[in-house]
Design a protein around this motif. Structure first.
Motif, mmCIF file in Angstrom:
data_model
loop_
_atom_site.group_PDB
_atom_site.id
_atom_site.type_symbol
_atom_site.label_atom_id
_atom_site.label_comp_id
_atom_site.label_asym_id
_atom_site.label_seq_id
_atom_site.Cartn_x
_atom_site.Cartn_y
_atom_site.Cartn_z
ATOM 1 N N THR A 1 43.906 47.478 35.008
ATOM 2 C CA THR A 1 43.973 46.729 36.267
ATOM 3 C C THR A 1 42.614 46.818 36.963
ATOM 4 O O THR A 1 41.779 47.665 36.627
ATOM 5 N N LYS A 2 42.413 45.961 37.940
ATOM 6 C CA LYS A 2 41.176 46.006 38.719
ATOM 7 C C LYS A 2 41.075 47.312 39.493
ATOM 8 O O LYS A 2 39.974 47.841 39.692
ATOM 9 N N GLN B 1 49.357 50.429 36.052
ATOM 10 C CA GLN B 1 49.900 49.088 35.835
ATOM 11 C C GLN B 1 51.421 49.142 35.962
ATOM 12 O O GLN B 1 52.004 48.464 36.784
ATOM 13 N N GLY C 1 47.980 49.480 40.872
ATOM 14 C CA GLY C 1 48.007 48.246 40.103
ATOM 15 C C GLY C 1 49.207 47.374 40.413
ATOM 16 O O GLY C 1 49.215 46.191 40.068
ATOM 17 N N GLU D 1 48.687 44.117 42.114
ATOM 18 C CA GLU D 1 48.041 43.086 41.312
ATOM 19 C C GLU D 1 49.055 42.313 40.475
ATOM 20 O O GLU D 1 48.736 41.258 39.925
#
Length: 356
Positions: free
Chosen positions: A159-160, A283, A304, A307
């Protein structure tokens, strides 16, 4: 050559690696390295050539005086183990004509060292908030780990938020790519829901199980005919802690511990909603599994998760326990829940399917 952290029953990173290999199997010939025979059996059942090599992980939970006292003895022990492991791994690389070395976790630093020994490209997959989620730190320090990451040929952050955490934003070889979780063929929805909420996986403080109980307790003040099911392993002491919290709300009889289940799909498809209460989820395979199986997700607005879940579009996000309880009430009152499930299906298909 995929080098993993696994030493026991498969955890999320092992499942993610298996799905990764499936999705690239037409392009690569995979070899897997694990730390025990138990872990090896998981990958061998899929036909992957798997080696067992004993190597230390670059993590520690010790602090202060305890860390200072243990540092030199452990450093000596680790150096000996690493050298032995590198010797075995070099031979594996030579014998099997390895072209790329892939480290499957942030705690596996031996892959980077191996890549320098055999002069092969190194890919480092970053899957967890090492310190925030688990209270760990790199044994030899954060700066060493960051330097290794920057010198690798490629890093993949799931994830970012993970990419930012490891200070890799803006680095030319720092890729962000979600984990594949399921096949598109697994997308399903059972409209005949049962009256329970669920949390799945390793039931622990890091996963916010206590938050789930407190939110459920608040929810039950206006809805008394639901249960909360924990699907996964939990220690006896933490189980009692959760029941003690539940007793404060008078809902201890509504907390159900299902234990470890090899088939979790039947829970997802029937649950009213899934509670993702971890504040530092990288995530969340379970989040995505719920989306595949038509189970609305109520997730903590952080890590995450934010997102993946868009509040009110393909799930619900919360910050406080009362917010979480409100989201639970919204799920059962929302006449457009089928639209939210359909949007979750589309997100799962687009970003988390093995095919894509």
């Amino acid at each position: 050559l995929y080098i993993t952290v696994e030493s026991g029953k498969p955890i999320g990173s092992a499942l993610s690696l298996k799905d990764l290999i499936v999705s690239v199997q037409k392009e690569v010939k995979p070899f897997v390295v694990v730390r025990t025979e138990t872990a090896a059996n998981f990958f061998r059942q899929f036909g992957y050539t798997t080696f067992v090599v004993n190597y230390p992980l670059d993590i520690t939970s010790s602090k202060g005086i305890k860390r200072a006292v243990q540092f030199i003895p452990r450093l000596v022990r680790d150096c000996i183990q690493v050298e032995r492991a590198l010797h075995q791994l070099e031979r594996i690389c030579t014998d099997n004509h390895i072209e790329i070395i892939h480290s499957n976790n942030s705690v596996v630093d031996i892959g980077y060292m191996l890549s320098k020994r055999v002069h092969k490209p190194h890919v480092w997959h970053l899957r967890e908030f090492l310190d925030l989620a688990f209270g760990w730190n790199p044994f030899l320090g954060w700066q060493r780990l960051i330097n290794y990451l920057l010198r690798s040929d490629c890093t993949i952050s799931i994830t970012k938020a993970i990419r930012k955490h490891y200070r890799l934003e803006g680095h030319k070889n720092a890729i962000q790519a979600f984990d594949a979780v399921r096949s598109i063929d697994d997308i399903t929805c059972d409209k005949n829901k049962e009256k329970f909420f669920m949390l799945c996986g390793n039931i622990s403080p890091a996963k916010g199980a206590d938050t789930a109980v407190r939110a459920f307790g608040e929810f039950c003040k206006t809805n008394n005919d639901y249960t909360l099911k924990f699907v996964g392993t939990v220690s006896d002491s933490y189980k009692q802690e959760l029941l003690d919290i539940a007793s404060q709300y008078g809902v201890q009889s509504k907390i159900v511990f299902e234990g470890y289940q090899s088939d979790t799909k039947r829970y997802y498809t029937k649950a009213t909603a899934y509670l993702m209460c971890s504040k530092h989820e990288a995530q969340g395979r379970v989040t995505v599994e719920a989306m595949f199986y038509g189970c609305p997700v109520i997730g903590y607005n952080g890590g995450g998760t934010k997102e993946i879940i868009e509040d009110g579009v393909n799930g619900y996000l919360f910050k406080t326990i009362k917010d979480c309880a409100t989201c639970m009430r919204n799920v059962i009152a929302n006449h457009n829940i089928s639209t939210i499930i359909e949007n979750a299906h589309e997100k799962a298909r687009k970003d988390f399917s093995i095919e894509n």
